[in-house]
Design a protein around this motif. Structure first.
Motif, short mmCIF file in Angstrom:
data_model
loop_
_atom_site.label_atom_id
_atom_site.label_comp_id
_atom_site.label_asym_id
_atom_site.label_seq_id
_atom_site.Cartn_x
_atom_site.Cartn_y
_atom_site.Cartn_z
N ASP A 185 0.92 -1.15 0.02
CA ASP A 185 0.01 -0.08 -0.07
C ASP A 185 1.01 1.02 0.10
OD1 ASP A 185 1.17 -0.22 2.50
OD2 ASP A 185 -0.88 0.12 3.71
N LEU A 187 1.59 3.17 -2.47
CA LEU A 187 1.35 4.29 -3.48
C LEU A 187 2.34 4.24 -4.53
CD1 LEU A 187 0.04 7.14 -1.05
CD2 LEU A 187 -1.13 5.19 -1.65
N SER A 193 -4.86 -0.31 -3.48
CA SER A 193 -5.73 0.47 -2.82
C SER A 193 -7.06 0.01 -2.29
CB SER A 193 -6.14 1.73 -4.10
OG SER A 193 -7.09 2.75 -3.56
N ASP A 341 -7.10 5.72 -3.28
CA ASP A 341 -5.64 5.90 -2.79
C ASP A 341 -4.54 6.13 -3.93
OD1 ASP A 341 -5.69 5.30 0.32
OD2 ASP A 341 -6.77 3.24 -0.89
N ARG A 356 -6.67 11.10 -8.23
CA ARG A 356 -7.23 10.83 -6.99
C ARG A 356 -8.80 11.49 -7.27
NH1 ARG A 356 -5.03 13.84 -1.66
NH2 ARG A 356 -2.90 13.06 -1.77
N ARG A 830 -6.20 8.27 5.30
CA ARG A 830 -5.30 7.47 4.33
C ARG A 830 -3.71 8.01 4.22
NH1 ARG A 830 -8.39 4.54 0.78
NH2 ARG A 830 -10.77 4.76 1.16
N LYS A 831 -2.94 7.41 3.58
CA LYS A 831 -1.57 7.51 3.62
C LYS A 831 -1.53 8.93 2.79
CE LYS A 831 0.65 3.29 4.60
NZ LYS A 831 1.77 2.28 4.34
N GLN A 832 -2.41 8.99 1.55
CA GLN A 832 -2.04 9.94 0.56
C GLN A 832 -2.16 11.47 1.31
OE1 GLN A 832 -5.03 9.37 -2.09
NE2 GLN A 832 -6.99 10.15 -0.75
#
Length: 942
Positions: A185, A187, A193, A341, A356, A830-832
Motif C-alpha cells: 500500500d 502508493l 488501494s 488511494d 485522485r 489515508r496515507k495520501q
C-alpha cells in the motif's frame, strides 16, 4: 469580459502588484507567500506529486563497473515487451498481498557487449535454468551466448546478467523472466488501494510508475528514452475488470481467473505504463463518438453521477487539443479512473489516466465551484500530456520541464475552452507565477534544466517535480513569445513524434517560427538565460533619471549564492510599460543597466510589466510609487488590465496600498491581497502586532462583508456572478479572521443546523471550507467530534478534503494532539493525506508548536513506515516551519538539521536548508519592520 479581467484597475494593477504583492516583498527580504487555495495546496497535479524537497543523493558509486552506475549503458535498445501479471486481491498464507508475473523483452544490440543490465527493484525471481534468474535466446535465427551468472545490484536497482560470449551488433534477442512481488500500500509501482462498499472491503490493484517505479512491477529498461511497445496480459478474479493503456482485445475465462489481453501500446516510455484490476464500473461516451471515453470509479460514485462532469468535458478538451496541436489524438480510447488511494493529483498514463477521486469526481449537490475548477484544470493538464510528454518525451529527467511546464500552460487554454464563461486564463498569474516566485527567490532554488549527469539517482529525479518545473516556464510561454509558441508546438510534435528530445530541439523549432520577428538575440541566447540559471531579476526603474537596472532577486539578499552561472545572473528582460495617459512602451533590457527617456512632469506615473509579460519583479523610485498610490486611492476604477508585480519598498508604503480595499468589491484584488497578507498573519499572529492588524483589516473587510450580506439577501442566495461567488468566500473568511461582528455567529449557526440534521446540510457548497473551519474553531469537542464522524462517513472526496482541513482549526490543544495521532494511523486517515492533515494543524497558531514537537518525535517513523516518506518529509518541513521567526526556532531547526544529517537520510536535506534560509529571512524582516508596522497600524486607529 474578453481576454482579461478588467478589475478595479490601475491600479487594480497596483493593488494586485504594488498593493497586494508588494505587501510581502518588502526590503528585498520579504517573500511572495503566494498561498494556493486550500485544495491547490494539497494537490499537486501529476507524476511524483511535485516533490520540492528531495535532496540529491551524492553518494559516489563504489566502483566504475557499469552495474554500479545509475544510468543504463547505450549498448541495448528495447523493441517490445510481453508482460503477464496476476495480482492477488486477497491475503496469502503469510498475510500479504502479492502479484506474480512473467515478462519477456525483445531488444537490439547497438554496441558489442557481454553484459545485460535491466532495471529490477523489490522483485523476487524464479530460477529459470541452470540456477539463473533469466533466460536469453536469439531472435531471427540469431544464437544467444550462454549466461555466465546473474545477480542483483540493490543500490542501482539492476538485474545484472553476465554472458559467456558477446551480443552481436544489429542482432535482436529475447530475455525472459518469472517473478513475484508484494502488492503493498505504498502508493508507488504496482500497489493496492482499498475502500469499503456496503460494509465489505474492496481491494484495487493499480500503478504509479513515474518516475522510476516500472521496475517495481517487472524487469524493464526503465529510462524515458528507452521507448518500446508493450503487450500486456492481466489475470484477475471473476467480478473484476482489467484496464491498461491499450484497449482490451479479449477476455478469457480460465475457470480459476479471467485473462484479459490488451492491444499493443504505442511506442512509449516505461513510466507511462499503467494497469488496474478492480470492481469499478464506468460511464462512457456514446457509440457514435470516434474516441471511446470512459470514466471509471467506485460503483457508488459513478452511479450517483460524480463522473458525469468529467465525461462531459473530456471529449471537447481532446478535440480542442487536436486542433491546437494540429495532431490527431493518437489512441482509440481515453480511460480515466479515480482511485481511493493516490499520492499525486493525477498521472498522464497514455490512454489510462489515473486520478485522485478529488481530481476527477464532481458532485453538483456537494462540491464547490473550486472543486469543479480543479477537476477541469487537472483533466486538461493530463490530456495535454497525451501529446506534450507522451507522444514526444524528454530524453532524460533533467528536462522534465519540457513535459510539465508546457502541459501546465496549455491546460489553462483547454480549461478556458471547456468553460469559457469562467475566464480561467486570467487566473494563471495568480495560481502559477506567484508560486514560482516564492521558490525561485531562494538561494536553494535550481535552474529549470540541469546537466544530465547532475540528475542520476531516483532521489535526484524525484526532487525535480517541484514548483519551478511546473510553473516557471509558464510565464515565459504565456507572454514573451506568445505569438509563435502554438506553431512551435505543432512543428515540434510533428518532427519528434514517438521520439525523445532535449530542450535545444524546442529552441530550434521556436527559432524557425520566429524568423520573421525582430528579437534582440537568438531564441537560444534569450531563453537559455531563463532555464540554465536559477532565479529571476528585480528590475528597478528610476522615472526621474530614466535609468533601468536589474539584479538577482533573493528573499535574503545577504545570502551567498554559491551556484555559478555562465550568465552571471543577468537576463534578457522584455519590459513593457504604461505611462499615465495610456502611453504604452516596450524595451528589452539586455544588460545590468540601461536607460530610457525620463518622465516629463511630476504628476505622470509609470507602470511596468503589464499583464506580466516577463518573469521579473519591478521596483520604482519613491516619487513614482507615491504617484501610483495617489492614482490607486483617487480612482481605482480606471481601466488598466490585470498585472502582477512585487517591489522592494518601504513597509509603510506597502501597507498604504491596502487602504483602498474598503472600496473594492472585485475578486482578484481581494484574493491577491488576502494571499499576500498571509505573511503578516504568519509573522505576527503570536505577537502584540496581531491585535492592531486585526482591527485595521476589520475596517477594510467590513464593507465587503456587508455588501455580500445585501446581495445574497442575508446569506440566503448565491451571488449571481461567478467571481462574486469566489469573493463571497473571501468576505466571510477574512471577516471571521478579523472579528467582524456577526461572522462567527453566521458560521456557527449553519454548522449547528447541520449537526441537528446531518442528512441535510444547510451550508452552501462554496462556503463549506470557511464554515467548517470557523465553526469548529469557535466550538468545542462536540463540534469536532461531529466533523470527524462526517469525515469518516463521507463518500465524496471533495467533502472529505474540506472536513480534513476544518478539523485542524479547533483551538483545543488536546483535540489537536489527538488529531495528530490520527494523522499517522492509516486506518483513520489515508496515507495520501498524512502531509495535509499535519500541515493544516501547523497552520493553526495553537497547533504549530504541537506539530513541531510531534514531528521531531515521529519523523523517523513517518519516513520508514510510509514508502512515500521522502515526499511526505519535504512537504512537512515546509509547512511546519513557515511560521518560524525567532532565534530560538532557528536554533531548534539547525539542531534538527544536525540530527537529520547524522541519520544518513539524504532525501530531505534541501528542504531543511530552505526552511533555515526562510527562517533567517523572517527573523531579519521582523527585526526591521515590526516596529514600523505596529506604529502604522496604531496611527490608522487614531
Amino acid at each position: 469580459m474578453g481576454k482579461g479581467f478588467y478589475i478595479s484597475k490601475p491600479l487594480g494593477i497596483v493593488l494586485f502588484g504594488l498593493g497586494a504583492g508588494a505587501v510581502l516583498t518588502i526590503f528585498a527580504l520579504s517573500v511572495v507567500y503566494a498561498q494556493e487555495k486550500w485544495k491547490n495546496e494539497v494537490n499537486a497535479i501529476d507524476g511524483t506529486r511535485m516533490v520540492t524537497t528531495a535532496a540529491p543523493h551524492r553518494t559516489s558509486a563504489p566502483s566504475n563497473e557499469p552495474w554500479d552506475k545509475y544510468r543504463l549503458p547505450d549498448a541495448l535498445l528495447p523493441e517490445y515487451y510481453n508482460v503477464t501479471l496476476w495480482p492477488r486481491l486477497v491475503l496469502d498464507e503469510r498475510g500479504m498481498y502479492i502479484f506474480t508475473g512473467k515478462s519477456g523483452v525483445a531488444f537490439t544490440c547497438m554496441k558489442e557487449t557481454n553484459l545485460i543490465l535491466i532495471h529490477s527493484n523489490e522483485l523476487n525471481f524464479t530460477l529459470t535454468s541452470e540456477m539463473h534468474h533469466a533466460k536469453l535466446t536469439g531472435l531471427g535465427g540469431t544464437s544467444a551466448p550462454a549466461i555466465l551468472k546473474t545477480w542483483f545490484q540493490t543500490q542501482t536497482q539492476f538485474m545484472v546478467i553476465q554472458l559467456k560470449g558477446k551480443l552481436q551488433v544489429g542482432k535482436s534477442y529475447w530475455l525472459y523472466t518469472e517473478f513475484h512481488g508484494e502488492l503493498s500500500d505504498d502508493l508507488g509501482g504496482f500497489y493496492r488501494s482499498e475502500y469499503t462498499e456496503n460494509g465489505v472491503k474492496k481491494v484495487v490493484a493499480t500503478t504509479q510508475m513515474q518516475p522510476t517505479a516500472a521496475r517495481n512491477a517487472f524487469p524493464c529498461f526503465d529510462e524515458p528514452s528507452m521507448k518500446a511497445i508493450f503487450h500486456l496480459t492481466l489475470l484477475h478474479p471473476r467480478g473484476t475488470v482489467a484496464l491498461s493503456n491499450g484497449t482490451e482485445s479479449i477476455t478469457i475465462d480460465n475457470q480459476e481467473v479471467l485473462q484479459t489481453r490488451f492491444e499493443p501500446t504505442q511506442k512509449m516510455s516505461t513510466y507511462l505504463l499503467a494497469f488496474v484490476v478492480s470492481e469499478f464500473t464506468n460511464i462512457r461516451s456514446p457509440p457514435e463518438a470516434n474516441i471511446l471515453i470512459r470514466i471509471w470509479g467506485r460503483r457508488e460514485a459513478i452511479e450517483t453521477g460524480q463522473g458525469d462532469y468529467a465525461l462531459n468535458v473530456t471529449f471537447p478538451i481532446l478535440k480542442y487539443f487536436e486542433n491546437y496541436y494540429n495532431t490527431t489524438y493518437p489512441l482509440s480510447k481515453s480511460d480515466q479512473i479515480a482511485l481511493p488511494d493516490f499520492a499525486a493529483g493525477a498521472m498522464e498514463n497514455w490512454g489510462l489516466v489515473t486520478y485522485r477521486e478529488l481530481s476527477l469526481f464532481y458532485d453538483p449537490n456537494v462540491s464547490s465551484n473550486e472543486d469543479k475548477e480543479w477537476v477541469v484544470t487537472v483533466i486538461t493538464h493530463e490530456l495535454a500530456h497525451m501529446w506534450f510528454g507522451n507522444l514526444v518525451t524528454m530524453r532524460w529527467w533533467n528536462d522534465l520541464w519540457l513535459n510539465e511546464g508546457f502541459a501546465n500552460y496549455v491546460s489553462y487554454l483547454g480549461a478556458d475552452y471547456a468553460e469559457p464563461t469562467w475566464n480561467i486564463k486570467d487566473l494563471m498569474v495568480l495560481q502559477q507565477v506567484q508560486r514560482a516566485f516564492e521558490v525561485d527567490a531562494l538561494v536553494s532554488s535550481h535552474p529549470l534544466s540541469s546537466q544530465e549527469d547532475e540528475v542520476i539517482t531516483p532521489d535526484q529525479i524525484d526532487q525535480l517535480f517541484d514548483t519551478i518545473t511546473y510553473s516557471k516556464v509558464f510565464i515565459m510561454c504565456q507572454k514573451q513569445l506568445e505569438i509563435t509558441v502554438k506553431q512551435c508546438h505543432i512543428n515540434y510534435l510533428h518532427e519528434y513524434a514517438y521520439n525523445n528530445t532535449v530542450y535545444t530541439d524546442l529552441w530550434k523549432k521556436l527559432q524557425e517560427v520566429n524568423s520573421s520577428i525582430q528579437l534582440p538575440a537568438s531564441i537560444n541566447e534569450i531563453m537559455n538565460r531563463w532555464i540554465l540559471q536559477m532565479g529571476f531579476p528585480v528590475v528597478t526603474i528610476d522615472t526621474r533619471t530614466g535609468s533601468i537596472t536589474q539584479q538577482h532577486f533573493l528573499i535574503h539578499p545577504e545570502a551567498v549564492v554559491d551556484k555559478p552561472s555562465d550568465y552571471n545572473y543577468e537576463w534578457f528582460v522584455p519590459i513593457t510599460w504604461m505611462k499615465s495617459g495610456s502611453n504604452m512602451g516596450q524595451h528589452w533590457l539586455l544588460t545590468k543597466t540601461a536607460s530610457y527617456e525620463p518622465m516629463k512632469t511630476d504628476t505622470d506615473w509609470l507602470l511596468a510589466n503589464l499583464n506580466v509579460t516577463g518573469y521579473y519583479r519591478v521596483n520604482y523610485d519613491p516619487q513614482n510609487w507615491e504617484r501610483l498610490l495617489i492614482q490607486l486611492n483617487s480612482d481605482h476604477k480606471v481601466g488598466v488590465s490585470l498585472s502582477l508585480k512585487a517591489q522592494i519598498i518601504n513597509i509603510t508604503l506597502a501597507l498604504r496600498t491596502t487602504k483602498y480595499l474598503y472600496k473594492e468589491k472585485e475578486y482578484i484584488p481581494w484574493e491577491s491581497a488576502i494571499r499576500n497578507l498571509q505573511y503578516f498573519f504568519l509573522m505576527f499572529d503570536r505577537t502584540e502586532v496581531y491585535g492592531p492588524l486585526q482591527t485595521y483589516l476589520r475596517g477594510e473587510v467590513q464593507p465587503l462583508f456587508d455588501h455580500f450580506k445585501v446581495i445574497t439577501s442575508n446569506w440566503t442566495q448565491k451571488p449571481p456572478r461567478y467571481m462574486d461567488q469566489y469573493n463571497q468566500i473571501n468576505a466571510i473568511s477574512m471577516a471571521c479572521k478579523t472579528g467582524v461582528k456577526g461572522c462567527s455567529e453566521l458560521t456557527r449557526m449553519w454548522y449547528r443546523q447541520w449537526m441537528k440534521n446531518p442528512d441535510t446540510s444547510p451550508i452552501p457548497s462554496n462556503l463549506k471550507v470557511t464554515v467548517y473551519c470557523n465553526a469548529i474553531a469557535a466550538g468545542g469537542v462536540e463540534e469536532w467530534d461531529f466533523g470527524w464522524q462526517m469525515f469518516k462517513n463521507s463518500t465524496i472526496a471533495a467533502e472529505a478534503e474540506k472536513l480534513l482541513y476544518g478539523l485542524s482549526c479547533t483551538k483545543e490543544p488536546w483535540l489537536l494532539n489527538r488529531y495528530l495521532e490520527y494523522s499517522i494511523d492509516p486506518n483513520l486517515i489515508r496515507k495520501q493525506d498524512i502531509t495535509y492533515a499535519i500541515v493544516y494543524i501547523a497552520d493553526n497558531v495553537i497547533g504549530q508548536p504541537l506539530v513541531w514537537d510531534f514531528f521531531r518525535a515521529n519523523w523517523e517513523y513517518i519516513t520508514k513506515n510510509f514508502e512515500d516518506g521522502p515526499f511526505f518529509f519535504g512537504g512537512l518541513i515546509k509547512g511546519i516551519t513557515k511560521k518560524f521567526s525567532t532565534e530560538f526556532e532557528l536554533q531548534q531547526l539547525q539542531r534538527f538539521q544536525e540530527d537529520f544529517a547524522a541519520s544518513n537520510f539524504s532525501f530531505g536535506m534541501q528542504a531543511i536548508e530552505q526552511a533555515i534560509e526562510q527562517t533567517k529571512a523572517n527573523i531579519k524582516w521582523i527585526s526591521e519592520n515590526k516596529a514600523q508596522v505596529m506604529n502604522w497600524l496604531i496611527e490608522q486607529s487614531d
